[in-house]
Design an enzyme around this catalytic site. Structure first.
Site, PDB file in Angstrom:
ATOM      1  N   GLU A   1       0.817  -1.578  -0.072  1.00 25.14           N
ATOM      2  CA  GLU A   1      -0.242  -0.008  -0.015  1.00 25.14           C
ATOM      3  C   GLU A   1       0.969   1.072  -0.053  1.00 25.14           C
ATOM      4  O   GLU A   1       2.330   1.324  -0.201  1.00 25.14           O
ATOM      5  CB  GLU A   1      -0.861  -0.484   1.532  1.00 25.14           C
ATOM      6  CG  GLU A   1      -1.971  -0.932   1.425  1.00 25.14           C
ATOM      7  CD  GLU A   1      -3.221  -1.086   1.926  1.00 25.14           C
ATOM      8  OE1 GLU A   1      -3.141  -0.260   3.320  1.00 25.14           O
ATOM      9  OE2 GLU A   1      -3.664  -1.859   2.549  1.00 25.14           O
TER      10      GLU A   1
ATOM     11  N   HIS B   1      -9.080  10.287   3.117  1.00 24.80           N
ATOM     12  CA  HIS B   1      -8.751   8.913   1.883  1.00 24.80           C
ATOM     13  C   HIS B   1      -8.603   9.364   0.510  1.00 24.80           C
ATOM     14  O   HIS B   1      -9.807  10.376   0.311  1.00 24.80           O
ATOM     15  CB  HIS B   1      -9.239   7.725   1.835  1.00 24.80           C
ATOM     16  CG  HIS B   1      -8.595   6.794   1.741  1.00 24.80           C
ATOM     17  ND1 HIS B   1      -8.687   6.044   0.193  1.00 24.80           N
ATOM     18  CD2 HIS B   1      -8.205   5.064   2.748  1.00 24.80           C
ATOM     19  CE1 HIS B   1      -8.115   5.452  -0.024  1.00 24.80           C
ATOM     20  NE2 HIS B   1      -7.839   4.759   1.179  1.00 24.80           N
TER      21      HIS B   1
ATOM     22  N   ARG C   1      -1.322   9.532   1.384  1.00 18.93           N
ATOM     23  CA  ARG C   1      -2.747  10.326   1.163  1.00 18.93           C
ATOM     24  C   ARG C   1      -2.924  11.157   1.121  1.00 18.93           C
ATOM     25  O   ARG C   1      -3.486  12.003   0.174  1.00 18.93           O
ATOM     26  CB  ARG C   1      -3.170   9.307   2.705  1.00 18.93           C
ATOM     27  CG  ARG C   1      -3.398   8.079   2.194  1.00 18.93           C
ATOM     28  CD  ARG C   1      -4.181   7.026   3.307  1.00 18.93           C
ATOM     29  NE  ARG C   1      -4.627   5.879   3.071  1.00 18.93           N
ATOM     30  CZ  ARG C   1      -4.997   4.729   4.481  1.00 18.93           C
ATOM     31  NH1 ARG C   1      -5.460   5.585   4.927  1.00 18.93           N
ATOM     32  NH2 ARG C   1      -5.536   3.685   4.008  1.00 18.93           N
TER      33      ARG C   1
ATOM     34  N   HIS D   1     -11.947  10.158   6.211  1.00 19.93           N
ATOM     35  CA  HIS D   1     -11.527   8.518   6.256  1.00 19.93           C
ATOM     36  C   HIS D   1     -11.105   8.089   7.977  1.00 19.93           C
ATOM     37  O   HIS D   1     -10.604   7.680   8.204  1.00 19.93           O
ATOM     38  CB  HIS D   1     -10.040   7.750   5.091  1.00 19.93           C
ATOM     39  CG  HIS D   1     -10.222   6.668   5.461  1.00 19.93           C
ATOM     40  ND1 HIS D   1     -10.784   5.715   5.394  1.00 19.93           N
ATOM     41  CD2 HIS D   1      -9.101   6.342   5.452  1.00 19.93           C
ATOM     42  CE1 HIS D   1     -10.351   4.092   6.064  1.00 19.93           C
ATOM     43  NE2 HIS D   1      -9.148   4.763   5.419  1.00 19.93           N
TER      44      HIS D   1
ATOM     45  N   ARG E   1      -1.608   9.278   9.334  1.00 20.25           N
ATOM     46  CA  ARG E   1      -1.314   8.099   9.031  1.00 20.25           C
ATOM     47  C   ARG E   1      -1.219   7.227   8.297  1.00 20.25           C
ATOM     48  O   ARG E   1      -1.954   7.133   7.145  1.00 20.25           O
ATOM     49  CB  ARG E   1      -2.622   7.100   9.539  1.00 20.25           C
ATOM     50  CG  ARG E   1      -2.882   6.065  10.178  1.00 20.25           C
ATOM     51  CD  ARG E   1      -4.088   5.350  10.795  1.00 20.25           C
ATOM     52  NE  ARG E   1      -5.394   5.556   9.327  1.00 20.25           N
ATOM     53  CZ  ARG E   1      -5.632   4.756   8.749  1.00 20.25           C
ATOM     54  NH1 ARG E   1      -5.103   3.280   8.423  1.00 20.25           N
ATOM     55  NH2 ARG E   1      -6.132   4.757   7.747  1.00 20.25           N
TER      56      ARG E   1
END
Length: 514
Positions: A129, A244, A285, A344, A379
């Site tokens: 990811e 997100h 992100r 998100h 995060r």
């Protein structure tokens, strides 16, 4: 013998019940709350406003749990990626402890019956990811990892008789008159009841539903954070709200399905209506979300295109995403998926130490409701389920080491609940999205504070929104998920806490803040 599952009838809880009085109360039925309950070595109570396992962010999680399980990977590399994503505000000791605990956490979940996806040799099938240097995302049920984990833990909860689950119950307030928790008020079946206890754990999730578009469940409005600060606990890092990049663009307000980062990790690319790529898909992100938002503001539509990378294999890799896309008339194998950023995750929350202790004695927090220092300003993907499970385990161990905090004599009568009815205004979501979204500036944050601050005494939604706005107003820099168009530079790293004095100042509409 199954755990005691209380329904939504008001008779499920009595003031001086010898079986419930004095037991630790865990507010939240997601992974963090269930982890606390399962790691406890004595009786405890779990409050969940909905049937167990429903309306939780944990159940919706797609990607999985990040852990250094593959060849060439290590907890140190996982820590380095976490620190880089956190943009200078992670607590290095917390990051080190969490990444070192990660492989064991995944193995413990597997031992508890979580059906992680495996390769033919029996090893974990690991996804890559964004912002991870190695494939290290252990996942289950394809792209329904959260549901796979919750399924196993709920079965284990139901088989544990010392755990009482109160469905249809929520934490309304914490009684801490001398700076220490003495009891809690619980709303159950439409009635408020008081339960004496010296230990309360808030694991009630994040704040996403305060915005008009979010991947979060509708119940994630930060209510647990409001209960904590009204009781006297401090909150931290409230300005850091992660968007997100790729939620399904349904064109409707409200909860939006997530298109997992793992789809980009599998090779899908971001394109506009002309078919042109315009950003690096596997950047952090916040970077990707801002790039998509800027492209949309320029008049473009944005799509996630997996046709070349996966094509006909898409459904096998991502069955859950396939299902939600087809419900919107989209076949991901043959069509680009329309996407847009959506709220998100919240890096902020109840400020806690490495044991999950808040600044209020007898109050712990874990999961997304807690601000642990793991995530910093942004995060890293798939660190949230890891944090939920490990911090839940840590909280349970700390409560076990403080037996006096859970030994409490029932009161002869409940104390007065000094709290007015909480009126919630429907325009908070519109205001938050307009003024405290991906891009912020002083004028917008001031407008938001002026709109919300007068309501904070009687509206939990306005209270949490105002605290986010006040922290964002104070942070005159751009860092991680917090981006100020009027202060685009990054300054010296510092973290902010807000306590009851901040709430009082907002109530007074202090000139310091507005």
């Amino acid at each position: 013998m199954p755990s005691r599952l209380a329904g939504s009838t008001p008779a499920g809880l009595k003031l001086a019940s010898p079986k419930l009085a004095g037991q630790p109360v865990i507010a939240g039925g997601g992974l963090a709350g269930l982890s606390v309950a399962l790691h406890m070595d004595g009786p405890c109570i779990v409050l969940t406003p909905t049937p167990l396992g429903t309306d939780t962010a944990s159940s919706l999680a797609q990607g999985g749990i990040a852990a250094a399980l593959g060849p060439g990977d290590s907890p140190a590399l996982h820590a380095a990626d976490t620190l880089a994503a956190g943009a200078g505000l992670c607590d290095p000791d917390v990051v080190r402890a969490m990444t070192e605990a990660a492989p064991n956490a995944v193995q413990q979940l597997a031992d508890w019956g979580v059906a992680f996806d495996r390769r033919t040799d029996g090893s974990f099938d690991l996804h890559l990811e964004a912002a991870h240097s190695h494939p290290r995302i252990a996942h289950g049920w394809g792209d329904r990892s959260g549901a796979a984990i919750m399924d196993a833990l709920i079965r284990r909860i139901r088989e544990t008789p010392r755990i009482t689950v109160l469905e249809g119950a929520s934490l309304e307030a914490v009684h801490a008159p001398e700076g220490r928790v003495e009891g809690v008020w619980i709303r159950h079946g439409g009635h408020d009841s008081y339960l004496p206890t010296g230990a309360c754990v808030i694991a009630s999730g994040g704040v996403g539903a305060l915005y008009t578009e979010a991947t979060s469940p509708r119940g994630n409005t930060g209510r647990g954070l409001a209960v904590a600060i009204r009781a006297g606990a401090a909150l931290g890092d409230m300005e850091f709200v992660q968007f997100h990049p790729t939620a399904l663009d349904t064109g409707r307000a409200g909860q939006r399905p997530l298109i997992s980062e793992a789809v980009r990790g599998a090779g899908a690319v971001l394109i506009d209506e002309t078919g042109a790529r315009f950003t690096e898909e596997l950047a952090p992100r916040d970077v990707v979300a801002r790039a998509i938002a800027a492209h949309r503001r320029a008049g473009h539509r944005v799509f996630l295109d997996a046709r070349l990378a996966l094509g006909a294999k898409f459904a096998a890799h991502f069955p859950g995403i396939t299902q939600v896309c087809r419900a919107e008339g989209i076949d991901p194998a043959t069509m680009p998926i329309p996407v847009a950023p959506a709220v998100h995750y919240h890096m902020g929350g109840i400020a806690v130490d490495g044991h999950g202790r808040s600044t209020l004695a007898g109050l712990w927090a874990c999961g997304e409701a807690a601000c642990t220092g793991l995530h910093g300003a942004n995060r890293l993907a798939s660190n949230s389920l890891l944090e939920a499970f490990v911090t839940g385990r840590n909280v349970a161990g700390d409560i076990a080491n403080h037996p006096l905090s859970t030994t409490h004599s029932p009161a002869l009568s409940p104390p007065t609940l000094h709290q007015p009815p909480l009126h919630q205004h429907g325009d908070v979501g519109r205001l938050m999205s307009a003024e405290a979204g991906l891009l912020r500036d002083e004028a917008g944050l001031t407008r938001l504070l002026n709109a919300l601050a007068p309501r904070v005494a009687t509206d939990d939604h306005a209270l949490i929104g105002a605290l986010i706005a006040q922290a964002a107003w104070r942070r005159r820099e751009s860092r991680g998920s917090h981006w100020r168009s009027d202060f685009p530079q990054t300054g010296l790293p510092q973290r902010f806490r807000q306590g009851p004095e901040t709430m009082a100042a907002l109530c007074r509409m202090s000139e310091e803040f507005v």
